[in-house]
Design an enzyme around this catalytic site. Structure first.
Site, short mmCIF file in Angstrom:
data_model
loop_
_atom_site.label_atom_id
_atom_site.label_comp_id
_atom_site.label_asym_id
_atom_site.label_seq_id
_atom_site.Cartn_x
_atom_site.Cartn_y
_atom_site.Cartn_z
N ASP A 14 5.63 7.19 -9.83
CA ASP A 14 4.33 7.35 -9.16
C ASP A 14 3.26 6.66 -9.99
O ASP A 14 3.07 6.98 -11.17
CB ASP A 14 4.01 8.84 -9.01
CG ASP A 14 2.87 9.10 -8.04
OD1 ASP A 14 2.05 8.20 -7.84
OD2 ASP A 14 2.81 10.20 -7.48
N GLN A 15 2.58 5.72 -9.39
CA GLN A 15 1.45 5.04 -10.01
C GLN A 15 1.89 4.18 -11.20
O GLN A 15 1.17 4.04 -12.19
CB GLN A 15 0.40 6.08 -10.45
CG GLN A 15 -1.02 5.56 -10.52
CD GLN A 15 -2.05 6.68 -10.54
OE1 GLN A 15 -2.18 7.41 -9.57
NE2 GLN A 15 -2.79 6.81 -11.62
N CYS A 54 -0.89 7.54 -2.59
CA CYS A 54 0.46 8.12 -2.59
C CYS A 54 1.06 8.31 -1.21
O CYS A 54 2.08 7.70 -0.87
CB CYS A 54 0.43 9.47 -3.31
SG CYS A 54 0.05 9.34 -5.07
N HIS A 104 5.53 13.49 -1.16
CA HIS A 104 4.20 13.76 -0.61
C HIS A 104 4.20 13.79 0.92
O HIS A 104 3.27 13.30 1.56
CB HIS A 104 3.17 12.74 -1.11
CG HIS A 104 1.78 13.31 -1.21
ND1 HIS A 104 0.94 13.03 -2.25
CD2 HIS A 104 1.10 14.15 -0.39
CE1 HIS A 104 -0.20 13.66 -2.08
NE2 HIS A 104 -0.13 14.35 -0.96
N ASP A 292 5.06 3.75 -5.71
CA ASP A 292 4.25 3.78 -4.49
C ASP A 292 3.01 2.89 -4.61
O ASP A 292 2.51 2.37 -3.61
CB ASP A 292 3.85 5.21 -4.14
CG ASP A 292 3.25 5.99 -5.30
OD1 ASP A 292 3.16 5.44 -6.41
OD2 ASP A 292 2.87 7.16 -5.09
N HIS A 293 2.51 2.70 -5.83
CA HIS A 293 1.35 1.85 -6.09
C HIS A 293 1.20 1.74 -7.60
O HIS A 293 2.02 2.27 -8.36
CB HIS A 293 0.08 2.42 -5.46
CG HIS A 293 -0.14 3.87 -5.79
ND1 HIS A 293 -0.53 4.30 -7.03
CD2 HIS A 293 0.03 4.99 -5.04
CE1 HIS A 293 -0.62 5.61 -7.04
NE2 HIS A 293 -0.26 6.07 -5.85
#
Length: 345
Positions: A14-15, A54, A104, A292-293
């Site tokens: 994540d991130q 997210c 999420h 996700d990013h």
């Protein structure tokens, strides 16, 4: 006789910014397990998420549709059960589909094509994070806060560590369970970790992976608020940029902890891959690592995501092919052609 369908292992962070990984040229970050996978497979140099946030990014990736088509505008947008996902399609093709960790999903459906979940999610599935679009200046208590930069550093334990430890443990156990069962079905296993998402906190052991004085600073200096573009200015204001004086040491601490979190994720990847080898799945499993990013990490004075600048929107998909075939996998309205080749010896 046709070759058996390959197993699919999707590992998500994540991130995790592509620019912060050694496979994309970062000279300081230590992620040897991800590097080894990349050396034996394919690295996508120009992959970008459709929405650097997210929930919308994950909904888009799984459905193969743009967020605007499915109404995924924020982290409280429902992901309708009526929208088919990659997991639905693979399940229809005979795959055993299993999810562990964060995805999420918002709404009653917490599976979306997966047959089972190994863990709960780390974020709420209700609509409590719905923003008031009629009051864009209002700042929510749960929103990103620059305090995560000011207080970045060494912590004995965090909720993110607790969650990711469970994801890794359950993922390894599931691989062994699949090895025992061997019912003839290939599997699609998704393991999704929550780090290196802010707050930027890591343990002493992972902090010590790096020399603090050597931590690199952003390549683009902070831009004064009145010179930022309107969207960037709004993001900075919502993050409370004026509530704290962000020093160079704050920035260095946050990036140092972020790199430690990446090294932690890399170690979890190593545990999962070791289980894959021990269960004798390694030779017929395509492994995909992505996020996700990304995270701005102080570039232009900005942090976190939600902008389409490089550090925020670029994602790091890398894949290890297993045998000599050509596979096409649609992700986020893009078709990634994965050339599967013999592993190098």
């Amino acid at each position: 006789m046709a070759d058996p369908a390959p197993n699919l292992l999707l590992i998500m962070a994540d991130q995790m910014a592509a620019s912060a990984l050694p496979v994309y040229g970062h000279e300081l970050v230590k992620a040897p397990n991800i590097e080894a996978l990349a050396a034996d497979g394919v690295v996508f140099d120009s992959a970008y998420c459709n929405f650097p946030l997210c929930a919308p990014s994950r909904f888009s990736m799984l459905s193969g549709q743009l967020p605007s088509r499915i109404g995924a505008y924020d982290n409280a947008a429902e992901f309708p059960s009526s929208i088919p996902t990659l997991a639905h399609y693979l399940r229809a093709m005979g795959y055993h589909t299993c999810l562990g960790g964060k995805m999420h999903f918002v709404g009653a459906d917490q599976l979306h094509g997966y047959e089972e979940r190994l863990t709960t999610d780390i974020y709420p599935a209700d609509f409590g994070w719905t923003p008031n679009w009629d009051d864009p200046a209002h700042r929510y208590s749960w929103y990103h806060n620059m305090l995560s930069v000011v207080e970045a550093g060494i912590y004995a334990r965090t909720s993110q560590l607790d969650f990711d430890d469970e994801v890794a443990f359950q993922g390894v156990q599931k691989i062994y369970d699949l090895g025992r069962k061997r019912d003839g079905r290939p599997f699609f296993l998704t393991l999704s970790f929550t780090q290196p998402h802010d707050p930027y906190m890591t343990t002493q052991a992972y902090w010590d992976h790096y020399d603090h004085a050597a931590i690199d600073l952003p390549s683009v200096d902070p831009i004064p608020l009145d010179r930022q573009d309107p969207h960037s200015r709004r993001l900075l204001e919502l993050c409370g940029i004026n509530q704290y004086r962000i020093t160079q040491e704050h920035v260095r601490n946050a990036r140092h902890a972020y790199y430690g979190m990446i090294s932690y994720i890399d170690d979890q990847v190593g545990k999962v891959l070791a289980a894959l080898r021990a269960a004798q799945f390694a030779d017929n499993t395509i492994i995909i690592i992505t996020a996700d990013h990304g995270d701005m990490l102080g570039e232009r004075g900005m942090w976190y995501k939600m902008s389409f600048f490089e550090s925020s929107a670029r994602v790091p998909p890398s894949s290890t092919p297993a045998t000599t075939k050509l596979w096409t996998m649609p992700i986020g309205e893009r078709a990634f052609r994965i050339e599967r080749r013999q592993r190098r010896t």
